[in-house]
Design a protein around this motif. Structure first.
Motif, mmCIF file in Angstrom:
data_model
loop_
_atom_site.group_PDB
_atom_site.id
_atom_site.type_symbol
_atom_site.label_atom_id
_atom_site.label_comp_id
_atom_site.label_asym_id
_atom_site.label_seq_id
_atom_site.Cartn_x
_atom_site.Cartn_y
_atom_site.Cartn_z
ATOM 1 N N GLY B 80 1.235 6.259 -2.710
ATOM 2 C CA GLY B 80 1.470 7.626 -2.258
ATOM 3 C C GLY B 80 2.696 7.713 -1.370
ATOM 4 N N LEU B 81 3.187 8.927 -1.150
ATOM 5 C CA LEU B 81 4.397 9.102 -0.354
ATOM 6 C C LEU B 81 4.286 10.338 0.529
ATOM 7 N N LEU B 82 4.598 10.152 1.804
ATOM 8 C CA LEU B 82 4.750 11.299 2.701
ATOM 9 C C LEU B 82 6.181 11.244 3.207
ATOM 10 N N ALA B 83 6.977 12.241 2.837
ATOM 11 C CA ALA B 83 8.396 12.203 3.146
ATOM 12 C C ALA B 83 8.702 13.022 4.393
ATOM 13 N N ASP B 157 -3.572 3.097 -2.921
ATOM 14 C CA ASP B 157 -3.708 1.712 -2.463
ATOM 15 C C ASP B 157 -2.713 1.431 -1.351
ATOM 16 N N LEU B 158 -1.566 2.102 -1.444
ATOM 17 C CA LEU B 158 -0.505 1.921 -0.463
ATOM 18 C C LEU B 158 0.100 3.288 -0.183
ATOM 19 N N LEU B 159 0.313 3.594 1.083
ATOM 20 C CA LEU B 159 0.931 4.868 1.434
ATOM 21 C C LEU B 159 2.298 4.604 2.054
ATOM 22 N N ASP B 186 -6.193 4.108 12.218
ATOM 23 C CA ASP B 186 -7.628 3.952 12.416
ATOM 24 C C ASP B 186 -8.377 4.018 11.097
ATOM 25 N N GLY B 187 -7.778 4.699 10.098
ATOM 26 C CA GLY B 187 -8.430 4.821 8.798
ATOM 27 C C GLY B 187 -8.198 3.610 7.910
ATOM 28 N N LYS B 188 -7.522 2.604 8.427
ATOM 29 C CA LYS B 188 -7.267 1.356 7.701
ATOM 30 C C LYS B 188 -6.586 1.607 6.354
ATOM 31 N N GLN B 189 -5.634 2.514 6.386
ATOM 32 C CA GLN B 189 -4.846 2.780 5.184
ATOM 33 C C GLN B 189 -3.643 1.845 5.206
ATOM 34 N N THR B 190 -3.510 0.997 4.200
ATOM 35 C CA THR B 190 -2.334 0.134 4.126
ATOM 36 C C THR B 190 -1.112 1.038 3.975
ATOM 37 N N ALA B 191 -0.123 0.840 4.833
ATOM 38 C CA ALA B 191 1.006 1.763 4.800
ATOM 39 C C ALA B 191 2.298 1.070 5.209
#
Lengths: 280, 367
Positions: B80-83, B157-159, B186-191
């Motif tokens: 995923g992507l947050l720009a 899977d990856l942000l 805190d949400g344990k999102q691999t980023a």
């Protein structure tokens, strides 16, 4: 963030009477006024010349009604064809990665600069009974295209196609690829992205292109008369009828011309695109 | 999901060569100035750029492997992507924007919409009627929050976070930063977080990778790398002043012989006299004088004013060496109040004195 701040940023700019214009030099106003008059005065002339008492009789004659119906039908079909064929063409021009794309674009623009009569003749030589493709059509299927309603549609599509392609390609370029890239990172396939992101984003551009194409089709004269001739009910569209009437019944021609003006105004007022509303 | 990257990409005037990794649930910040290759790296991870060599693995899923001819297109990577810009689809409501990803994965409409509403309530709990609003009816900060909800809705899977706070105004950025901390860290999102702000890295990232001109300059745990930078480059990014030299008891001797007094042993690593070391201090600890100060136990450095940069409440003065002065003075920063700048009446080129107390200076071994 407060809602007020949001609306303030979003509200369309209203003219403010306090605002002091930096001014235009006086010599701009004169040619600008002349240009406006050049466009507006001929229409006023038509209104002045019109015989309002005979108007219903002139407009409701068989020939006029036939022409109006034919014009609306063929222009609608041609516009549809422009969307179905020109839409994908615009996508290819805006997004495709082909060698020679620039040359392709120049070819697409040809009908814009070509005299319509020449376009009509070219279509005739291509699809006429002895033409490059027309001979084959005639021999194989017994189909002859020239001087049929289909020929009117083809001629109109030929001249109107660039209008749709150019405005849609512009919209595609303005929208850019960024939203499509975002859609891909959200897991959308190219087909889904095209359907749910690309098309909705360029809808205003598509609409304005379609309106321009429709207007161009309604006014088409040169290519039609060269390729399709002037047969009442089959190929004699409103502009052709106006030209024909001009010789025999000037007042009838004026009345029909006004009808075309009305159609044009409706197209501009109703169909004018709302711009890129909603686009940030 | 873990991340394992080792790629090379060559352009005419630029080449990127990066090897990095992230453990499952870890946030890695990629720090670097403009042109360091941060965006290129993100493009490679998201599948919008194809590297010339190397591989990218997300979990046990190889998404790029040039040698084996593997290249998974962006929409099948689960990345995923947050720009910087929210880039919400302008024709869709906030809810439809967030539901877009799950819908694209084939989640049934009702379920996707329910997930979208729950996420929206989480990122923007106090906006009424939010799901039905169009992006144009939201402020920039609100749009970015909705974009975050949209990015995590497909459970990537990856942000990838591409300077997610850079385009926000100063009022909106802190709230968004803490939201990111809650949702991502805190949400344990691999980023992977690309940023040029040390603050973002400190708040959001477990580890940092410092990138300069397409190469990894330094990497390690965030606090360690940013708190004890080993290179002037990292120090500058971390917003610290750094002087390289060799260790001397309770001080650092710079290349030109200047001795800078400070505190050593703070890192706990053994350091001997003559070992390579760096002196590090924050720009806020630097006092600036127009005339040479006397009588206090301070390190006093003669400099020339190079530039004046406003930074929020303070003004950052950048130093350059005076004629014939040592090179290492170049780029040293001092943060002072606007009033102090007015008192100094200094302009670029003016000679100034930078003074810093020995207690503010930390001496670290340089490796």
């Amino acid at each position: 963030m407060t809602a007020a701040a949001t609306t303030r940023a979003r509200a369309p700019r209203k003219p403010d009477r306090h605002e002091q214009s930096v001014g235009l030099p006086w010599f701009v106003w004169i040619p600008a006024g002349l240009a406006f008059l050049l466009i507006a005065l001929p229409v006023v002339g038509l209104l002045w010349k019109a015989d309002w008492a005979r108007m219903p009789e002139l407009l409701l004659g068989d020939a006029a009604l036939d022409a109006l119906r034919l014009s609306l039908e063929t222009a609608a079909i041609s516009t549809l064809l422009c969307i179905l064929l020109g839409g994908p063409l615009a996508v290819v021009l805006a997004r495709g990665r082909l060698p020679g794309l620039r040359t392709l674009r120049s070819v697409v623009l040809l009908p814009l600069v070509l005299p319509p009569v020449v376009g009509g003749l070219a279509l005739l030589f291509l699809l006429g009974r002895t033409g490059l493709v027309g001979r084959g059509l005639d021999l194989a299927f017994g189909i002859t295209v020239p001087f049929t309603t289909a020929a009117v549609v083809l001629a109109q599509t030929f001249v109107a196609l660039p209008f749709l392609v150019v405005s849609l390609e512009g919209a595609l370029r303005t929208a850019g690829r960024r939203y499509e890239a975002v859609a891909a990172t959200l897991g959308a396939s190219p087909a889904l992205t095209f359907r749910r992101v690309t098309i909705p984003l360029v809808l205003p551009g598509l609409a304005s292109g379609a309106v321009l194409a429709f207007a161009r089709c309604m006014g088409e004269f040169g290519a039609t008369i060269a390729f399709a001739g002037s047969l009442q009910g089959t190929t004699r569209t409103l502009p052709l009828l106006v030209y024909l009437e001009r010789e025999t019944d000037a007042e009838g021609a004026v009345a029909l011309s006004l009808l075309l003006v009305v159609v044009a105004i409706i197209v501009i007022v109703v169909g004018r695109p709302r711009g890129s509303e909603g686009l940030t | 999901m873990s991340l394992d990257v080792d790629v090379r990409l060559d352009r005419e005037s630029f080449s990127l060569q990066v090897a990095m990794a992230a453990a499952p649930g870890e946030v890695v910040a990629v720090l670097g100035p403009n042109g360091a290759g941060k965006s290129t790296l993100l493009g490679i991870l998201s599948g919008l750029l194809r590297p010339d060599a190397g591989h990218v693995r997300v979990g046990d899923h190889t998404v790029t492997d040039v040698g084996a001819g593997v290249f998974v297109p962006a929409h099948r990577r689960g990345v995923g992507l947050l720009a910087q810009q929210a880039l919400l689809f302008p024709h869709l409501t906030a809810e439809a924007n967030v539901a877009f990803g799950p819908r694209a994965q084939g989640v049934p409409r009702r379920e996707a919409e329910a997930r979208a509403r729950a996420l929206l309530a989480d990122v923007l709990p106090d906006v009424s009627g939010l799901p039905g609003r169009k992006p144009a009816q939201l402020s920039g900060g609100q749009q970015q929050r909705v974009a975050l909800a949209r990015a995590i809705a497909p459970e990537p899977d990856l942000l990838l976070l591409d300077e997610p706070l850079a385009a926000l105004d100063v009022d909106a950025a802190p709230a968004m930063r803490s939201l990111l901390r809650r949702v991502i860290r805190d949400g344990k999102q691999t980023a992977v977080l690309v940023t040029h702000s040390a603050l973002d890295a400190l708040v959001l990232a477990d580890r940092v990778v410092v990138l300069g001109r397409g190469r990894v300059v330094e990497q390690g745990p965030t606090r360690e790398v940013l708190g004890r930078p080993r290179s002037a480059f990292t120090a500058r990014i971390a917003g610290l002043d750094l002087v390289p030299g060799v260790h001397e008891a309770g001080a650092l001797r710079a290349s030109d012989g200047t001795v800078i007094a400070g505190r050593d042993g703070v890192s706990g690593e053994p350091i001997g006299a003559g070992d390579p070391a760096v002196a590090v201090f924050p720009p806020s600890a630097v006092a600036v004088f127009a005339d040479e100060p006397h009588g206090s136990p301070r390190n006093v450095l003669p400099v020339r004013l190079a530039s004046i940069e406003p930074r929020g409440d303070v003004v950052r003065l950048r130093a350059a060496p005076r004629e014939g002065g040592p090179e290492w003075l170049d780029g040293l920063a001092a943060d002072v109040t606007p009033a102090a700048v007015a008192d100094l009446a200094a302009e670029p080129g003016s000679p100034l004195w930078f003074a810093v107390k020995a207690t503010e200076v930390e001496i670290h071994p340089a490796g």
